[in-house]
Design a protein around this motif. Structure first.
Motif, PDB file in Angstrom:
ATOM      1  N   TYR A 157       0.803  -1.219   0.000  1.00 53.26           N
ATOM      2  CA  TYR A 157       0.000   0.000   0.000  1.00 53.26           C
ATOM      3  C   TYR A 157       0.843   1.280   0.000  1.00 53.26           C
ATOM      4  O   TYR A 157       0.635   2.159  -0.829  1.00 53.26           O
ATOM      5  CB  TYR A 157      -0.945   0.010   1.210  1.00 53.26           C
ATOM      6  N   VAL A 158       1.787   1.390   0.906  1.00 60.41           N
ATOM      7  CA  VAL A 158       2.494   2.649   1.092  1.00 60.41           C
ATOM      8  C   VAL A 158       3.508   2.909  -0.018  1.00 60.41           C
ATOM      9  O   VAL A 158       3.537   3.994  -0.596  1.00 60.41           O
ATOM     10  CB  VAL A 158       3.172   2.706   2.478  1.00 60.41           C
ATOM     11  N   ALA A 159       4.350   1.930  -0.310  1.00 62.09           N
ATOM     12  CA  ALA A 159       5.408   2.134  -1.310  1.00 62.09           C
ATOM     13  C   ALA A 159       5.587   0.879  -2.155  1.00 62.09           C
ATOM     14  O   ALA A 159       6.611   0.212  -2.080  1.00 62.09           O
ATOM     15  CB  ALA A 159       6.709   2.505  -0.617  1.00 62.09           C
ATOM     16  N   PRO A 160       4.598   0.545  -2.978  1.00 67.25           N
ATOM     17  CA  PRO A 160       4.693  -0.695  -3.753  1.00 67.25           C
ATOM     18  C   PRO A 160       5.831  -0.716  -4.777  1.00 67.25           C
ATOM     19  O   PRO A 160       6.300  -1.778  -5.147  1.00 67.25           O
ATOM     20  CB  PRO A 160       3.334  -0.804  -4.440  1.00 67.25           C
ATOM     21  N   GLY A 161       6.313   0.426  -5.194  1.00 63.28           N
ATOM     22  CA  GLY A 161       7.369   0.467  -6.200  1.00 63.28           C
ATOM     23  C   GLY A 161       8.775   0.532  -5.643  1.00 63.28           C
ATOM     24  O   GLY A 161       9.744   0.455  -6.391  1.00 63.28           O
ATOM     25  N   ASP A 162       8.924   0.658  -4.348  1.00 65.60           N
ATOM     26  CA  ASP A 162      10.234   0.800  -3.722  1.00 65.60           C
ATOM     27  C   ASP A 162      10.337  -0.158  -2.537  1.00 65.60           C
ATOM     28  O   ASP A 162       9.945   0.178  -1.422  1.00 65.60           O
ATOM     29  CB  ASP A 162      10.421   2.249  -3.256  1.00 65.60           C
ATOM     30  N   PRO A 163      10.885  -1.363  -2.772  1.00 62.77           N
ATOM     31  CA  PRO A 163      10.890  -2.380  -1.709  1.00 62.77           C
ATOM     32  C   PRO A 163      11.655  -1.970  -0.445  1.00 62.77           C
ATOM     33  O   PRO A 163      11.209  -2.272   0.665  1.00 62.77           O
ATOM     34  CB  PRO A 163      11.552  -3.592  -2.350  1.00 62.77           C
ATOM     35  N   GLN A 171      12.151   1.056   0.842  1.00 60.66           N
ATOM     36  CA  GLN A 171      11.344   2.022   1.582  1.00 60.66           C
ATOM     37  C   GLN A 171      10.093   1.350   2.152  1.00 60.66           C
ATOM     38  O   GLN A 171       9.705   1.628   3.292  1.00 60.66           O
ATOM     39  CB  GLN A 171      10.948   3.189   0.696  1.00 60.66           C
ATOM     40  N   ALA A 172       9.474   0.461   1.390  1.00 65.56           N
ATOM     41  CA  ALA A 172       8.271  -0.213   1.846  1.00 65.56           C
ATOM     42  C   ALA A 172       8.547  -1.033   3.098  1.00 65.56           C
ATOM     43  O   ALA A 172       7.769  -0.995   4.055  1.00 65.56           O
ATOM     44  CB  ALA A 172       7.728  -1.118   0.735  1.00 65.56           C
ATOM     45  N   ILE A 173       9.664  -1.738   3.113  1.00 63.65           N
ATOM     46  CA  ILE A 173      10.004  -2.559   4.280  1.00 63.65           C
ATOM     47  C   ILE A 173      10.324  -1.677   5.480  1.00 63.65           C
ATOM     48  O   ILE A 173       9.873  -1.945   6.594  1.00 63.65           O
ATOM     49  CB  ILE A 173      11.159  -3.518   3.938  1.00 63.65           C
ATOM     50  N   LEU A 174      11.073  -0.603   5.252  1.00 62.88           N
ATOM     51  CA  LEU A 174      11.409   0.302   6.350  1.00 62.88           C
ATOM     52  C   LEU A 174      10.158   0.939   6.949  1.00 62.88           C
ATOM     53  O   LEU A 174       9.966   0.937   8.171  1.00 62.88           O
ATOM     54  CB  LEU A 174      12.389   1.379   5.882  1.00 62.88           C
ATOM     55  N   VAL A 175       9.294   1.452   6.106  1.00 64.65           N
ATOM     56  CA  VAL A 175       8.052   2.071   6.588  1.00 64.65           C
ATOM     57  C   VAL A 175       7.167   1.022   7.252  1.00 64.65           C
ATOM     58  O   VAL A 175       6.547   1.280   8.281  1.00 64.65           O
ATOM     59  CB  VAL A 175       7.311   2.771   5.422  1.00 64.65           C
ATOM     60  N   GLY A 176       7.139  -0.173   6.687  1.00 62.58           N
ATOM     61  CA  GLY A 176       6.352  -1.253   7.269  1.00 62.58           C
ATOM     62  C   GLY A 176       6.833  -1.639   8.655  1.00 62.58           C
ATOM     63  O   GLY A 176       6.028  -1.873   9.558  1.00 62.58           O
ATOM     64  N   ILE A 177       8.155  -1.684   8.837  1.00 58.76           N
ATOM     65  CA  ILE A 177       8.708  -1.983  10.155  1.00 58.76           C
ATOM     66  C   ILE A 177       8.308  -0.902  11.151  1.00 58.76           C
ATOM     67  O   ILE A 177       7.898  -1.200  12.276  1.00 58.76           O
ATOM     68  CB  ILE A 177      10.237  -2.147  10.081  1.00 58.76           C
ATOM     69  N   VAL A 178       8.397   0.342  10.742  1.00 56.84           N
ATOM     70  CA  VAL A 178       8.016   1.448  11.627  1.00 56.84           C
ATOM     71  C   VAL A 178       6.534   1.351  11.997  1.00 56.84           C
ATOM     72  O   VAL A 178       6.164   1.499  13.165  1.00 56.84           O
ATOM     73  CB  VAL A 178       8.338   2.811  10.972  1.00 56.84           C
ATOM     74  N   MET A 179       5.675   1.071  11.023  1.00 58.96           N
ATOM     75  CA  MET A 179       4.242   0.966  11.318  1.00 58.96           C
ATOM     76  C   MET A 179       3.947  -0.227  12.220  1.00 58.96           C
ATOM     77  O   MET A 179       3.142  -0.127  13.155  1.00 58.96           O
ATOM     78  CB  MET A 179       3.433   0.866  10.025  1.00 58.96           C
TER      79      MET A 179
END
Length: 83
Positions: free
Chosen positions: A46-52, A54-62
């Motif tokens: 959802y947040v950053a589907p095109g940038d793995p 960044q997506a993982i980093l943001v996902g960890i934070v969430m």
């Protein structure tokens, strides 16, 4: 990628899903891991589907934020019941 405020509004949704998993019988020790998995999945899809990265980093934070929010709310309720 530009972060939007509603991207992090997903944290309460993760908290609700973790609570649901607890009600369905998921072990208490697995709830933080489940929260982290939901956060990473949300980041990827959802947040950053095109940038793995960044997506993982943001996902960890969430996921960690949801876990902390859950823990804080649970401790607050326990203190109120104790008094």
């Amino acid at each position: 990628m530009d972060f939007q405020v509603y991207d992090f509004a997903i944290v309460p949704v993760i908290v609700a899903l973790v609570h649901l998993a607890k009600q369905l019988g998921l072990g208490v020790k697995l709830l933080p891991v489940f929260s982290l998995v939901l956060g990473i999945a949300t980041g990827i899809f959802y947040v950053a589907p095109g940038d793995p990265k960044q997506a993982i980093l943001v996902g960890i934070v969430m996921g960690l934020a949801a876990s902390g929010l859950w823990s804080g709310a649970k401790n607050t309720v326990q203190i109120k019941k104790w008094r």
